[in-house]
Design a protein around this motif. Structure first.
Motif, PDB file in Angstrom:
ATOM      1  N   UNK A   1      10.070  12.080   3.328  1.00 41.35           N
ATOM      2  CA  UNK A   1      10.022  11.873   1.886  1.00 41.35           C
ATOM      3  C   UNK A   1       9.067  12.881   1.254  1.00 41.35           C
ATOM      4  N   UNK A   2       9.230  13.064  -0.035  1.00 41.11           N
ATOM      5  CA  UNK A   2       8.375  14.011  -0.742  1.00 41.11           C
ATOM      6  C   UNK A   2       6.891  13.659  -0.569  1.00 41.11           C
ATOM      7  N   UNK A   3       6.600  12.380  -0.392  1.00 40.45           N
ATOM      8  CA  UNK A   3       5.203  11.933  -0.260  1.00 40.45           C
ATOM      9  C   UNK A   3       4.625  12.227   1.114  1.00 40.45           C
ATOM     10  N   UNK A   4       5.486  12.614   2.056  1.00 38.68           N
ATOM     11  CA  UNK A   4       5.034  12.775   3.430  1.00 38.68           C
ATOM     12  C   UNK A   4       5.423  11.601   4.315  1.00 38.68           C
TER      13      UNK A   4
ATOM     14  N   UNK B   1       0.814  12.510  12.455  1.00 39.42           N
ATOM     15  CA  UNK B   1      -0.470  11.812  12.522  1.00 39.42           C
ATOM     16  C   UNK B   1      -0.880  11.468  11.092  1.00 39.42           C
ATOM     17  N   UNK B   2      -0.776  10.206  10.748  1.00 38.84           N
ATOM     18  CA  UNK B   2      -1.067   9.802   9.363  1.00 38.84           C
ATOM     19  C   UNK B   2      -2.559   9.697   9.103  1.00 38.84           C
TER      20      UNK B   2
ATOM     21  N   UNK C   1       7.044   0.255   6.189  1.00 36.07           N
ATOM     22  CA  UNK C   1       5.703   0.003   6.725  1.00 36.07           C
ATOM     23  C   UNK C   1       4.688   0.764   5.896  1.00 36.07           C
ATOM     24  N   UNK C   2       3.740   0.055   5.367  1.00 35.07           N
ATOM     25  CA  UNK C   2       2.739   0.686   4.517  1.00 35.07           C
ATOM     26  C   UNK C   2       1.330   0.411   5.000  1.00 35.07           C
ATOM     27  N   UNK C   3       0.386   0.996   4.300  1.00 38.12           N
ATOM     28  CA  UNK C   3      -1.002   0.883   4.724  1.00 38.12           C
ATOM     29  C   UNK C   3      -1.587  -0.509   4.474  1.00 38.12           C
TER      30      UNK C   3
ATOM     31  N   UNK D   1       0.816  -1.207   0.000  1.00 35.20           N
ATOM     32  CA  UNK D   1       0.000   0.000   0.000  1.00 35.20           C
ATOM     33  C   UNK D   1       0.850   1.256   0.000  1.00 35.20           C
ATOM     34  N   UNK D   2       0.283   2.270   0.600  1.00 33.30           N
ATOM     35  CA  UNK D   2       0.977   3.556   0.692  1.00 33.30           C
ATOM     36  C   UNK D   2       2.049   3.464   1.786  1.00 33.30           C
ATOM     37  N   UNK D   3       3.240   3.895   1.453  1.00 32.66           N
ATOM     38  CA  UNK D   3       4.336   3.824   2.420  1.00 32.66           C
ATOM     39  C   UNK D   3       4.155   4.902   3.485  1.00 32.66           C
ATOM     40  N   UNK D   4       4.221   4.502   4.742  1.00 33.85           N
ATOM     41  CA  UNK D   4       4.099   5.472   5.832  1.00 33.85           C
ATOM     42  C   UNK D   4       5.423   5.757   6.522  1.00 33.85           C
ATOM     43  N   UNK D   5       6.125   4.724   6.876  1.00 30.66           N
ATOM     44  CA  UNK D   5       7.457   5.031   7.376  1.00 30.66           C
ATOM     45  C   UNK D   5       8.460   3.938   7.048  1.00 30.66           C
ATOM     46  N   UNK D   6       9.703   4.365   7.060  1.00 32.02           N
ATOM     47  CA  UNK D   6      10.821   3.512   6.679  1.00 32.02           C
ATOM     48  C   UNK D   6      11.838   3.586   7.806  1.00 32.02           C
TER      49      UNK D   6
END
Lengths: 392, 392, 392, 392
Positions: free
Chosen positions: A251-254, B210-211, A277-279, A147-152
Motif C-alpha cells: 500500500x502507499x502507506x507501506x 521490518x516494521x 492487522x494494526x498497531x 491503529x496504524x495498519x501493518x498488513x492485510x
C-alpha cells in the motif's frame, strides 16, 4: 436495468425491497429490463417485476422517462453502455468489475467525471461494501481502533471449478470476462482491502494459474455462476482465464497485503476473508459469516485480549435499524438493497456516491498490474493511482 | 542437551515424559545439560532434572557415556556442535532451523549422511510434525483422500512484536538468529506444507519487511521467546531481521503455495495455519486448535459436504493411545514427547528418522531463495532440491 | 498414591511435572504406589516412576516417611482410606467424587475438619478448577465483571456409551461407582458451576435415565475410562447406573442452573461446557477448547459487544507463567500439575486448600438430591448446605 | 393480513418476494392490510406495498375477493380472527403461538379441521421450519442418519431483557402475550425439537422465573420486539410473564429433551439451538448461524468422525435452488418467503400444509403443562396428544 443473468436477479431484489424498508428521499421504480434475447428479457421482467422489457439498450438509454441505468451485463459491454448512459444524462450503477481493461475503465471514469460536473451520479457495484459488518469494520478502522495498519490478508475462496466436469460459462472466457478468479473475485478482495483500510495498493507482485484448461460445454446456458445446466455437454471449451491468482501488494502507506483469489479452494463456497492487522488491534471478516466481524483490541488489558465476535445486527450498526431486531440475520442480497438505498439517496441529495468509477478504475489497474507481474517474472509492478485514500 | 533457553525446557519435558507414557525399546536418560554460563546451566539442570551440567559442549560431546546430543541453542552454533557430535559418533537431534545459512546446513547434511553410513542417526526438530493432528492430516493426504494437491495456504501468525516496546532478544539479531519471522516461524510453515503434502517447494517469490526497526534493550535477558524481562531498558537495539515475510511457492508438482510468516499479526498468538486444497478434498489445521483438523471430502454427496472438525484424540490417531482418553486434549509440549519417542525408536531399531538434516537443508534453501527474491525485485528464484518428495 | 487406573497416570504426571516448572516451597517425592494386585502395582510404579509399590494401603498409610496420601481409587474405597490417612496425620488429596454417598462424604469431611485442627490438609480433586481458563473465569466473575449471576448452563457431554457394544466397566456398576453420568461427570458440572459463580446449589429437580441397560463384559479389564479391551466378551452385564442425568438447580442467591450429564451425547467427547449469564456480562467455557474462555462484556458500547475469545495462555493468567509462551496450548494433564503445585504450596505454607472435603460433600449432597428427585416425581428437593459461598 | 407490527413486516416481505423467486402454481396478491389504528394501518400498507388498508378485520374477512387471511396480531386475538376467517371459507396462516391458551387453540384446531373438510387450508407460522438448514436436518433425521433419537437439547436464548431499563412491551403482559419467554421463544424450541425428530413431547417438568419484575413504560409504543422507543418513560409497569423457562421433556418414544427459553441469556441475541443425539449420529443447529448445520456421522471410521459443518446453500437443499448460488447466505426473512411459497402451493395443489393448527395446539399443550408443573412442585405433568408423530 441492462442484463438478465444472476446479477440481474440480485439487483432486482435490491430495487424491489429497498423502498419497503428504508425511508427513501426518492422512490425508485422498476421500469425496463433490457436483454439481448427479447423472450428471455420479457420472461425475466415478468418474473422480477419490471414493468417492461426491451432488447436494445440504446433505445432505452435514450428514453426521457428513464433516470437511472443499472448495468449488470458481463464486463465486456460495461464501457459502451455506461458511457452512453452517462452522456445521455442518466445516473449509472455499474456492476463490478468496472470494465475488462484499464483503458475501458479509464474512459468510463472520464465520462463519469464529466457527467458529475452536470450532476449525474455514478457508482460501481462492489456490493460487499454494503454489508453492515464490512461498513462497521471500516468505521472502526477509520476511527483508529486498530491503529496504524501493518498488513492485510485478503482472500476470496470458492470451489466451483474444483471438479473438472464443471461446465464452461462466459466467466471462463477471457474475451467476455476479462480475467478469471482475478477479475471476478480478486477484484472484491482488492476493493475490500482498500475500503476497509482507506489505503491504496501502490505496487503488486503475483502469479496466475489455470489448473483445469478444458471444460465441457453445457447443452444450454444459464445465468447461474457455475453454469448449472444439466443438459449433456456439446463439446469441450478452452478455459482462457486463470482459476487461481495469488499476489502481494504494498500500500502507499507501506502496509503490506497478501491476496488470494481461487475458484479451486475446495470446500470454500464464498469465502471472502479479510484480516487487517494494526498497531493497536485487528479486524477480521468472512463472507461465509457475513453478519459478524471479529475485532481485537490490543489496548485492552493483556489478560482480557481476544477476538470479539460482534454480531453486526444491532440498530446502531449501518443500515440495520431498517431491517430486523438484533440477532435476526441478514443475507447476501441485503447488500443490494442497501446499495440501492445509498445510490437513491446520493442521487436525491446530490452527493457523490462511493465506490466511484475512479475507485473501480483503480481496482482495475491493480488487476492489470498483477497480470503484468504474473506474465513476466513475478517482479513488482507499480500501480498508477490518482488519489491516495479511499472514500467510503 | 546443549542449550538452556525456552527450547531446553520443552525438550527436557519431552525426554522426561516420553518413557512414562510410551513403551520404548530403549530408555533415554537425562545425563548432562550444557550451557555457556555454568551457574545458569547448573540451575537449569537442577530444575529440569538433568543429572549433571557442563559449560563446554566439546567435552561433553567427547564423553563415551553420551550417546545422544540434543541441540537447542540459537541457530548460529548448530553446525559446529552437530558436526562435531556426529563425527564423535553421537546421534543428534537438532532444533530447527537446521542452521542460519544453507552453507552450514549443507555441511551438516553431509556430516549426517556420513554418520548415517556408520549407523548414527540425526533428525531436525520440526516438532509440529509430531502432533497427532498434523500426522493424521498427512496420513489422509498420503492416502489420496484429498486427491491431487492444487494449492496450499500456510501462514504462521504471531503478534509478540506488535508493540514497539517489546524488547530486543537474540531472535531479532541477524547474526544470532539468521533471519526473523522467515527463519523462525516461516520455516515451520514451509516444513509443514511439505510434510503434509509430501511435495517440495521448487521456486519462490517473496518479500520481507521490518516494521519496527529499533527496540529497547531489556535490563536482563531471559530464555522466553519475547524477552519478557521487566527490568528497565538499558538502551535501544537495532532489529536486523524481518518481522514479516510473505512469499509464494511453486511445488515441483505444479501446485501453488501461499506463505506468510508474521510477528505483527495482531491478536494471533501462535497461529500456524495450513490449508491444503485438492481435487477431491481439503484439510485445514490451526496450531491454536492443535487437537483438531478440518477435513472436507469432496466425494461426499453434494448436500452433505462440509468441513468435518475431527478431534484428533482417538486411540486410532498417531501417538494418542499412549496418552489420554478421547477428548482429553494434548498441548504444545506433547510434540516434544512424541518426537523423543520417535527418535529413541529410530535409534533403537536402526531406522532413519524424519525430518532428516536433508529435509532441514531443503527448508533452509527455500528460506534463502525467499531472501534472494525479496532482496531483488521479488521475482521467482529456484530452489535447489535433491529429493522430489518428503518422507514422513 | 493409592490406585493404578487412568487417574493414577494423570496424578503421577502431575507430581512428576509440577516441580520441573513451578518453584515449589517444598519438593514432592513420588514414594509408593499402592494397588491391590501387587504385580500390576509394581508395573505401574515402574512405568510412572514411583520408587516403590505396595499392595496394602493400610501399611503405607502407617509409615512415618509418608506425608501425603493421594487417593485415586474408585469412589467406594475413598472414605475408608481417606479417614485412615487423615487420622494417621497424612495430608490427603482425594480424587472426586469425594465418596459414593453423602454419609461417607460427611464422615470424611468431619475427619478432614478434625485433621485441619492439627494442621493436616485435605483437598478433593476437582481438577478442572486448575485450568487457567476456568480459574481466570472465576476471577472475572468474582471481580463483578458479569454482574449479578442470573443463570448458569452447565453440561458435561460425552459419547463413549452411545454404542451398545461398548463394554462394561466398574464405572457402570452402582456398587463401585455410586452413580453413573451423574456422579462421574455431573459432579464436575456442579462443582464447576459453583466454583465459577461462588454460589451454592440450594435445591434441585431432575431425572436419570439409562438408555442401554445391558453391555458385554470384556475379556480382561483395564484402567481406561471406556474399558477399551479388545478381548472377546465373556458375557453380558447389567448397567446399574444412569447414562444420562438432566437436572435443574436453584442457587441460594435465586439464580438458576440447568445441568446435563450425558454419556450418550453423540459426537461430544469431553464437553464440559458452562455458560454463566449475568446482569453485566457472560462467560462461557468448553473443555474441548480448554485454553479459551468466551467473555461478553455487556457494559461495552452496544455496537461493540460480542463474545471475546480469550486464549488463556498469557503470563498474566493463573499458573501460565510457569509454562509456555502465549499461544502455546496446555492440555488436559496440566490441571493435575497445577493441582499438585497448589496442594504442595498449601501444605508448605499452612493454608487450607480448595476444594475442601466440605466442598466435595456439598457436591455429593446435590447429587443425592437429584437422585431423590428423579426417583420420585421430579419435584424439587432441597440440598443441605453448611456454607453459603464457595472458596476458590 | 391482520396486524402491523414487526411480524407484519416479515410476513409482507415473504408475500412480496416469494413470487419473484419461486415458480408458484398460484400468484398471491397483497390486497388488504388490517390494523386497529387506521392511520398506522394505512401507513404500513403504503410502506409494505399492500393495495388497501382497513381497520375492521371482520369486514375484510367477509369480503368475497379475499381468499387468504394472514394473522400477525398478538396471541390474544388469534382465535377469534382465525375461527371467523375459516368459517368464512378463507385459508388461514396464523402466526405462532397459535393462541394464548390451549382452550383457544383447541377451538381453532376444531375450526381448522371442519374447514379442511371443505378444502380450506390452515397453517401455523413456525417459520424456522422453513429454513433450508432445519428442513435438511429433519430430512437427515427422518432418513435414519442419526439412528434412534436419545436426547434433544433445545434452547432459545436472547438477551433483550438483561438490562432492567429495557422498557415494557405487550410481550411482557400476560393478558396480551399469554406467557413470556416460554410462549414466545420456548414455543419455537418445542416445535423445532418435534419437527426435527418427528416425535411428540409426552410429559414435562419445569420452572418459570421472572428476574426483573418491573420495567419502565416507554413514552410511545412501537412494533419492535424490544420496545425500542427512545421517548422518556412515563411510569413503571409490572412484568407479568416469565423471562426464563427451563423444562425437561420426555418424548413418547422415551427420548429425553432439555429445554431452555431465556430472554436473560446475556450476549445471546437470537440463539435457537437444537442438538439431537442419536444412536448413529447427531445434528446441531444454531439460529445465529442459520445457513449451517453440524452433522456427526457415528458410522464413519472412528478416526474420521467429527461434526461436519454443512453450509446449507447448495441447490440440492430445500428451497435453495430458487435463491442464490452456493455459499451466498440467506437471512432470517427467507423463512417467511419459503413459508409463503409452501402455503400457496398447498392451497393451489389441495394439500394440507404443515405445521397444522393441531401441531400448534400440541405445542400450546406442552407450554400449558410446563406452566402447570412450574406452578406446583416442578413434578412431571403429562401432555395430551392426539397424534404420535409430527408431519413435516
Amino acid at each position: 436495468m441492462v442484463g438478465n443473468g444472476f446479477m440481474g436477479a440480485a439487483h432486482s431484489q435490491g430495487w424491489r425491497v429497498a423502498p419497503r424498508f428504508f425511508d427513501l428521499t426518492a422512490e425508485p421504480t422498476m421500469d425496463v429490463l433490457v436483454g439481448r434475447d427479447p423472450d428471455r428479457a420479457a420472461a425475466a421482467a415478468e418474473k422480477w417485476g419490471w414493468r417492461e422489457s426491451a432488447s436494445d439498450w440504446r433505445e432505452v438509454v435514450a428514453r426521457d422517462d428513464i433516470d437511472v441505468v443499472d448495468i449488470v451485463t458481463p464486463g465486456d459491454s460495461h464501457a459502451e453502455i455506461a458511457i452512453a448512459a452517462l452522456e445521455a444524462g442518466k445516473h449509472v450503477l455499474c456492476e463490478k468489475p468496472l470494465a475488462n481493461s484499464s483503458a475501458e475503465a479509464e474512459a468510463m471514469t472520464r465520462a463519469a467525471e464529466a457527467a458529475a460536473a452536470r450532476g449525474i451520479r455514478s457508482m460501481v457495484g462492489f456490493t460487499y461494501r454494503r454489508l453492515p459488518a464490512t461498513a462497521f469494520a471500516r468505521h472502526l478502522i477509520a476511527e483508529g481502533r486498530i491503529g496504524e495498519v501493518r498488513h492485510v490478508r485478503a482472500s476470496y475462496l470458492q470451489d466451483w471449478l474444483v471438479d473438472p466436469a464443471s461446465p464452461m460459462t462466459w466467466r471462463l472466457q477471457k474475451d467476455r470476462a476479462g480475467s478469471g478468479a482475478l477479475g471476478d473475485i480478486g477484484a472484491h478482495a482488492v476493493d475490500m482491502a482498500e475500503y476497509l483500510t482507506g489505503l491504496r495498493v501502490a505496487e503488486v507482485s503475483g502469479l496466475l494459474e489455470t489448473f483445469v484448461r478444458e471444460r465441457p460445454i453445457a447443452g444450454s446456458s444459464s445465468g447461474a455462476i457455475s453454469g448449472g445446466s444439466t443438459a449433456p455437454p456439446t463439446g469441450v471449451g478452452e478455459v482462457t482465464v486463470d482459476d487461481v491468482a495469488f499476489f502481494h501488494g504494498r500500500f502507499a502507506s507501506g502496509a503490506l497485503g497478501s491476496f488470494e483469489a481461487s475458484r479451486m479452494a475446495t470446500g470454500r463456497k464464498n469465502a471472502l476473508r479479510v484480516e487487517v492487522s494494526g498497531s493497536r488491534g485487528a479486524i477480521a471478516f468472512d463472507l461465509e459469516h457475513l453478519n459478524r466481524i471479529e475485532y481485537y483490541d490490543a489496548s485492552a488489558p493483556a489478560s482480557e485480549q481476544g477476538f470479539t465476535s460482534i454480531i453486526v445486527t444491532e440498530p446502531e450498526h449501518p443500515w440495520v435499524s431498517a431491517w430486523w431486531p438484533a440477532g435476526h440475520l441478514l443475507g447476501y442480497e441485503h447488500g443490494f438493497a442497501n446499495q440501492a438505498r445509498d445510490f437513491v439517496e446520493a442521487i436525491a441529495t446530490g452527493a457523490d456516491p462511493n465506490p466511484s468509477f475512479a475507485d473501480g478504475l483503480h481496482v482495475q489497474r491493480v488487476l492489470d498490474a498483477v497480470e503484468e507481474s504474473a506474465a513476466s517474472t513475478g517482479a513488482w509492478v507499480g500501480v498508477a493511482s490518482e488519489a491516495a485514500s479511499v472514500a467510503g
